[in-house]
Each structure stands twice: as structure tokens, then as C-alpha cells.
Write a protein that holds these residues in place. Sequence first.
Motif, PDB file in Angstrom:
ATOM      1  N   CYS A 234       0.865  -1.182   0.000  1.00  0.00           N
ATOM      2  CA  CYS A 234       0.000   0.000   0.000  1.00  0.00           C
ATOM      3  C   CYS A 234       0.901   1.231   0.000  1.00  0.00           C
ATOM      4  CB  CYS A 234      -0.886  -0.027   1.240  1.00  0.00           C
ATOM      5  SG  CYS A 234      -1.932   1.414   1.382  1.00  0.00           S
ATOM      6  N   THR A 235       0.765   2.070  -1.014  1.00  0.00           N
ATOM      7  CA  THR A 235       1.655   3.229  -1.142  1.00  0.00           C
ATOM      8  C   THR A 235       0.900   4.530  -0.849  1.00  0.00           C
ATOM      9  OG1 THR A 235       1.150   3.452  -3.483  1.00  0.00           O
ATOM     10  CG2 THR A 235       3.020   2.046  -2.905  1.00  0.00           C
ATOM     11  N   GLY A 236       1.635   5.606  -0.806  1.00  0.00           N
ATOM     12  CA  GLY A 236       1.015   6.928  -0.668  1.00  0.00           C
ATOM     13  C   GLY A 236       0.555   7.256   0.742  1.00  0.00           C
ATOM     14  N   LEU A 237       1.002   6.501   1.723  1.00  0.00           N
ATOM     15  CA  LEU A 237       0.627   6.805   3.113  1.00  0.00           C
ATOM     16  C   LEU A 237       1.504   7.935   3.637  1.00  0.00           C
ATOM     17  CD1 LEU A 237       0.495   3.115   4.396  1.00  0.00           C
ATOM     18  CD2 LEU A 237      -1.455   4.559   3.808  1.00  0.00           C
ATOM     19  N   ARG A 238       0.925   8.752   4.484  1.00  0.00           N
ATOM     20  CA  ARG A 238       1.739   9.787   5.134  1.00  0.00           C
ATOM     21  C   ARG A 238       1.030  10.289   6.391  1.00  0.00           C
ATOM     22  NH1 ARG A 238       0.372  14.946   4.357  1.00  0.00           N
ATOM     23  NH2 ARG A 238      -1.256  15.489   2.885  1.00  0.00           N
ATOM     24  N   GLN A 240      -0.615  12.788   9.001  1.00  0.00           N
ATOM     25  CA  GLN A 240      -1.316  14.066   8.875  1.00  0.00           C
ATOM     26  C   GLN A 240      -1.142  14.843  10.179  1.00  0.00           C
ATOM     27  OE1 GLN A 240      -5.353  13.554   7.435  1.00  0.00           O
ATOM     28  NE2 GLN A 240      -4.648  12.284   5.749  1.00  0.00           N
ATOM     29  N   LYS A 254      -0.832   5.169  15.345  1.00  0.00           N
ATOM     30  CA  LYS A 254      -0.903   5.418  13.907  1.00  0.00           C
ATOM     31  C   LYS A 254      -0.153   4.335  13.129  1.00  0.00           C
ATOM     32  CE  LYS A 254      -2.221   7.601  10.362  1.00  0.00           C
ATOM     33  NZ  LYS A 254      -3.663   7.710  10.069  1.00  0.00           N
ATOM     34  N   SER A 257      -2.405   1.659  12.289  1.00  0.00           N
ATOM     35  CA  SER A 257      -3.270   2.006  11.152  1.00  0.00           C
ATOM     36  C   SER A 257      -2.561   1.700   9.838  1.00  0.00           C
ATOM     37  CB  SER A 257      -3.628   3.496  11.167  1.00  0.00           C
ATOM     38  OG  SER A 257      -4.171   3.856  12.396  1.00  0.00           O
ATOM     39  N   TRP A 258      -1.273   2.021   9.788  1.00  0.00           N
ATOM     40  CA  TRP A 258      -0.544   1.772   8.533  1.00  0.00           C
ATOM     41  C   TRP A 258      -0.394   0.277   8.266  1.00  0.00           C
ATOM     42  CZ3 TRP A 258       3.250   5.982  10.485  1.00  0.00           C
ATOM     43  CH2 TRP A 258       2.775   7.238  10.105  1.00  0.00           C
ATOM     44  N   GLU A 261      -3.518  -0.909   6.765  1.00  0.00           N
ATOM     45  CA  GLU A 261      -3.677  -0.485   5.363  1.00  0.00           C
ATOM     46  C   GLU A 261      -3.090  -1.504   4.397  1.00  0.00           C
ATOM     47  OE1 GLU A 261      -5.307   2.433   4.019  1.00  0.00           O
ATOM     48  OE2 GLU A 261      -6.113   2.068   6.008  1.00  0.00           O
ATOM     49  N   GLU A 265      -9.134  -5.668   2.538  1.00  0.00           N
ATOM     50  CA  GLU A 265     -10.338  -5.268   3.267  1.00  0.00           C
ATOM     51  C   GLU A 265     -11.175  -6.471   3.694  1.00  0.00           C
ATOM     52  OE1 GLU A 265     -12.040  -1.499   1.705  1.00  0.00           O
ATOM     53  OE2 GLU A 265     -13.927  -2.615   1.793  1.00  0.00           O
ATOM     54  N   LEU A 268      -9.965  -7.620   6.962  1.00  0.00           N
ATOM     55  CA  LEU A 268     -10.328  -6.682   8.032  1.00  0.00           C
ATOM     56  C   LEU A 268     -11.807  -6.801   8.399  1.00  0.00           C
ATOM     57  CD1 LEU A 268      -8.362  -3.563   6.714  1.00  0.00           C
ATOM     58  CD2 LEU A 268      -7.721  -5.021   8.638  1.00  0.00           C
TER      59      LEU A 268
ATOM     60  N   ARG B 238      -6.786  10.548   1.467  1.00  0.00           N
ATOM     61  CA  ARG B 238      -7.795   9.490   1.317  1.00  0.00           C
ATOM     62  C   ARG B 238      -8.133   8.902   2.676  1.00  0.00           C
ATOM     63  NH1 ARG B 238      -6.148   4.360   1.366  1.00  0.00           N
ATOM     64  NH2 ARG B 238      -3.940   3.885   1.377  1.00  0.00           N
ATOM     65  N   GLN B 240      -8.643   6.146   5.522  1.00  0.00           N
ATOM     66  CA  GLN B 240      -8.014   4.869   5.828  1.00  0.00           C
ATOM     67  C   GLN B 240      -9.016   4.010   6.590  1.00  0.00           C
ATOM     68  OE1 GLN B 240      -4.126   5.407   7.610  1.00  0.00           O
ATOM     69  NE2 GLN B 240      -3.502   6.794   5.985  1.00  0.00           N
ATOM     70  N   TRP B 241      -8.682   2.742   6.703  1.00  0.00           N
ATOM     71  CA  TRP B 241      -9.556   1.805   7.416  1.00  0.00           C
ATOM     72  C   TRP B 241      -9.925   2.340   8.796  1.00  0.00           C
ATOM     73  CZ3 TRP B 241     -12.507  -2.335   6.607  1.00  0.00           C
ATOM     74  CH2 TRP B 241     -12.909  -3.075   7.701  1.00  0.00           C
ATOM     75  N   SER B 242      -8.954   2.951   9.459  1.00  0.00           N
ATOM     76  CA  SER B 242      -9.186   3.417  10.826  1.00  0.00           C
ATOM     77  C   SER B 242     -10.110   4.633  10.881  1.00  0.00           C
ATOM     78  CB  SER B 242      -7.851   3.742  11.509  1.00  0.00           C
ATOM     79  OG  SER B 242      -7.125   4.670  10.732  1.00  0.00           O
ATOM     80  N   GLU B 261      -5.375  19.891   6.879  1.00  0.00           N
ATOM     81  CA  GLU B 261      -4.297  19.565   5.937  1.00  0.00           C
ATOM     82  C   GLU B 261      -4.095  20.661   4.905  1.00  0.00           C
ATOM     83  OE1 GLU B 261      -2.121  16.691   5.851  1.00  0.00           O
ATOM     84  OE2 GLU B 261      -2.897  16.898   7.882  1.00  0.00           O
TER      85      GLU B 261
END
Lengths: 350, 350
Positions: A234-238, A240, A254, A257-258, A261, A265, A268, B238, B240-242, B261
Motif C-alpha cells: 500500500c503506497t502513498g501513506l503519510r 497528517q 498510527k 493504522s498503517w 492499510e 479489506e 479486516l 484518502r 483509511q480503514w481506521s 491539511e
Amino acid sequence: MVAPIIITAAPIMCAFHNVMLPSQNYGTKKGIKQGLGVKRGSCGGLQIKANAQNHHNGDDKISKVVSKSSIRQNFTIRSYEVDANGIASVETLMNYFQGSMIYHGKTLGAYNDVAGTTKEMIKRNLVWVYSEMQVLTYRYPKWDDVVEVETWVSTAGMNAVRFNWIMRDFKTNQVLNTASSVSVLMNKLTRRLSKMPEEIRRELESYLVNSRIIIEDDHKKIPKLDDTTADYICTGLRPQWSDIDVNFHVNNAKYISWILEGIPESILMNYELSSMSLKFKRECKIDSKLQSLAEVCSDNNNSNNNVEYNHMVRFENGVEILRGRTKWRSKLTHNFDIFNHVPEASIKDL
Amino acid sequence: MVAPIIITAAPIMCAFHNVMLPSQNYGTKKGIKQGLGVKRGSCGGLQIKANAQNHHNGDDKISKVVSKSSIRQNFTIRSYEVDANGIASVETLMNYFQGSMIYHGKTLGAYNDVAGTTKEMIKRNLVWVYSEMQVLTYRYPKWDDVVEVETWVSTAGMNAVRFNWIMRDFKTNQVLNTASSVSVLMNKLTRRLSKMPEEIRRELESYLVNSRIIIEDDHKKIPKLDDTTADYICTGLRPQWSDIDVNFHVNNAKYISWILEGIPESILMNYELSSMSLKFKRECKIDSKLQSLAEVCSDNNNSNNNVEYNHMVRFENGVEILRGRTKWRSKLTHNFDIFNHVPEASIKDL
């Protein structure tokens, strides 16, 4: 190595910030895990018998100071703390552990401030950081349930301590989950790990409860994943703004959470996490871009219908932030009488 | 129009899901805001005098049932609920409002389930959704502070209600912030807004408190931003699941995170939100990709050192999810004796 306990007005057990392991201090990482010759023995335990102490008129309540070394604190599962499955999210459990750990030091007077630091730690600019975290869950509480979190500390080698937690259903006293973290000292100025000075060891001594080990070290190596071995990336995580605390650290929850991700699904939705083992490597910054990798170790064709994953969260350049292993049980086969899920050996210790 | 109150086991005031405003029901949006001829008057108010009711042994406590129509609930600010400024985050405030709103119905018995739905609403598959939200903050609580949230409902036209909140410092009784939402009915199957049936109006009638309006409608139009008018555009957001709840809705507090943000970090660090006005348009899905736009309306060169922004959160294809306006006061000029910040007119009503 991750998750410094912050040291300012509003402490949060947070994420590690580019911490380098100084070889001159530790020798090897293996040295930390093996305990460097320190025997585990019983200590502490002065009974205070201050049951049902309510420290203020708010909603977070210390229900019991069990001993000089252990407190129990109640939490109500709030409506916004349940996940898509309608039960307290794993992040919520991690948050409760963090909150209870902070109250542990505050309530017992072992620490000098709300961040869980002793006087000697403050003198030396030292804070606790998580290096490992293990969680075993038997049943998840749901909205409006009241849980009681018991917290205590034990040794984990010459230079580390273990924060330990048992979460129980407040009404029935049933054990819902247990957790344990290995925490080491970090110099908050140099961001490097530190030996535990003798003065700090002496400060903590009477608060340690080494007779109650609830989770043994997970010695099974978690492999380093890469693009060829990962089944999901899963890419594009950052992070906030809302994920960071007063020290610009990402809250440890957090990281969970990653990890989630990186899992399909369908898992989950249809499975629930039964155990989790994390090895923290380094912290990310607010402007970091991250990837979450997962590798399937077993699928639901096995006899007990469980699923297991290896995980890695890494920067986009491949440098790893944490490794983890998660185990999931099918909800379809889940028996909600939780004591069927608690291993006999564990019950005796609780 | 956003944020349905979910209707399953673990309710969360969550985000709106592609809700279309049916013209056959409402006529015009303006019609909703103008109240469609309903006068605001006082009703409800039977004094129950059930002070300091503690409904269970947990940590979330109903401190007072003020009247048949109003409850007060205590929350302790937990360590993981403070932001990088060391104070309760705006998301936390939104979460407390949601939690207190759910307890309002449950405690008073006005609603039939934990999601704030009445018997007649359940018969018709109707749930509440936020269409607007206004928040005024005077002072932010910090970690371990106890706040008391008072909640009540008033009418807002023929087809809407207003949930109202006052958050006070539990120790001093000082007002910390006030909030008000316009909520309308949505059919959870068709996802379309609905008129309020007479049967539901009658059910709610005795619980409404129309004499206590704390925030007047914000009639100032929030402009639609685009790439040419926005000063800041944050892309790649986007859910997230959480972030999602049991109905696969994004929790309303997440929308606030996306707004933040879009604001420069220097503002988030040096200023604090003094007011916020949101107009919800539609919900995003778990796989949505979003952008947060912000336009500076005033800068810190003005006399009172405040800053104002217009906001839009939109899908990548430009379709808008919400519009908002935020006002920020410099922390440097902030007087922490909060009553200096509460308008005289407001104090009288509280």
C-alpha cells in the motif's frame, strides 16, 4: 526502536525519531533482548489497599491502586473509538495502554512528571521509547463497554523495562487482552539510545514487579519484506497533522493504522486480530511518505481458519520503520465466551 | 449534507454518503435554512433534578440530567486526544459532541436505540445526518482536564433539528466552546433526504428546547473554491480503514483533519482555531481520493492579528464534499482568562 514518551506538558507515547543505536552503549541489539545477565526476580509489592480511588470528577477513573507497583484504570469505549467491525479498534487498545502507562507513573509517584520520567531521567534528558510491543487479544470490547486496564512495570535486561497491561471487562472481570512492551531509554537531545544509569535503576527498583510475566519475548524473527516477497503493498501513506503530538512525533497507534492499510479489506471485515508483535526501527516525520507491505504466511485453508501476516512499514526509499507479525481469527468461528480463548497457562498469571 | 447517525450496534455520527437532495421533498435548500415558517418557541423543560447521576462504573459519566431535554456528560481529555499544540484537538471536540449527542437520546429515553433514532424513525428507515456545523471556541482544554458537555435539541425548520452543545471546564464551570449542528432526516436505504413525518415531530416535541439558541445561523456564503482561487491545495488525501465506522462511513471528525491539511503548518503551530462553520455536501467512500483547498481571507497584518480561511474538500474530479470557513487567533495574543473572549451576549444565554 520506537515511541518516545514525550517530555513536555502533554505527554504521549509516540513514535521514534531517527534513533541510532549507539554501539558503544549497547554492544549488540541481541544484548538488550537477552537481558545482559539480569535475573528476573520478584520485587516491589507493598500493598496500599486503596480500592476504588476516584482521583477527580472526570470520566477517567483510577479504580484501584493494586500495589505500590500496579494500578487499574477504567476506560469507557467511546462511540468514535470503534472500527468498521463495531468493536474497539486496535488503535484504541494501544491508546488505552499508553494512557494507562502515563497514569501509572503519575498515580504511584514513581515518576516526576506526566511523561513517565523520573527525576534522574529528567536530569539526563532521558525518555522511554518502545522498542517492541506484543498484544494478545481474546475478545474486543464494544461501544459503551467499560474496561479496566491494569498496568505495571518489570525489568527487561540491564537497559530496558517492560510495561505490562491486562485489559479486563469491568463488569465480569474477564480478561479481554494482554500486552507488553520493551522500552529503552533515549536521550531526547541526541536522539540516541542510552544505557540505564545506576541512579535510574535504583529509582525504579521498588516499583518493578518481575513475578508477573504475562507475555514471553517473541523470539521468532520477522523477515524484512521487499517488493518481491510482499503480497500487498500500500503506497502513498503519510502522517497528517492530526496524527502528531506536541513533540512532532507520530502517535504509536498510527503505526497500527498503517499496518492495517497493508491488509485486504476482506480480512479486516471478516477476521479479527488475535495477536500482534511489533519491532520498532525508526520514526517517520510529518512530511514522510510511507508504504505498508504485507506477506501472507498462512491462509484460511488451514484447519483453524486463521490467517497470519508479516508486515513492514517503510519509507518510499525502502528504509524500514517497523516490522510486525499479525495473526487473525475468523469471526465466523469466534466463540465470544472469551475464556475459551485464554490459554490455561496465562490465566494463572492474571 | 453530511454525517448520518449510524443505526447499527455501534453508532457513530458519521459522514454523508452521496446523498441527493430530493426537490420533491424540500423545494429548495434555502427552504430548510429559513425554517419553512416554523417559529422558535420555548417548550420542554420538566425539571428532573437528577444531579450527579453516574450511569455505570466506567469513565464516561452523565453528571447531570438538567431537564427533560438536556443532559451534561463529563469527559476527561485523554493523552492521545491532544494535538501538536498540546491541547485537545478540534477533532476531539467533534468526537465529544458526537458522543454526547448519542448519550442525550439514550439517557433521556427520547430515542429507541443508541443511534439517536426514535421508534417512528426506525419504522421508516430514517436516520439523522448533519447538514451544517458551527463551532465557537474560547479556550481549549489540555490533557487530563475534565470537561462537561451539555447537549440539547431544538427545531430548525419543518424538516430539521439543531443539536446544541456547550462544553465547560468541569472545575470552574467556565464555557470553553459552543457548537450547533443542523441535522436532517435521511432514508438509509435510498440515501435521500426526507421530510420530517408528523409522527416523528410529535415524538420529539417534548424534548425540544427552543429557548436556548446559542449560535445563530451563519448566513455568510462560503464561496466554492477552485484551482484559480485557492491559495493552498493539498492532494493525495484518502480515508483509511481506521477512519471508517461500522456503516463504512467516514467519521465526521476526519473531515476536520482534511481541512487542517489545507492550512500551512506555521498557522497550525502559532494560531488556534476560534471558530468554524461547515456545510456538508456529500460523503466520500473508503477508496476516494481527496483534495483540501484553502483560500486566505485575511492575514495576520490586520489589527487583531487573526487569520481567516475559506475551505473546500473535494474529490479529485472536482466534485465538492464540504465547504467551510475557519477563523484563527494568534496564540501570542491569546488571553487564557477565557471570559474575555466570550461575547457578552453569549454569556447571558449559557
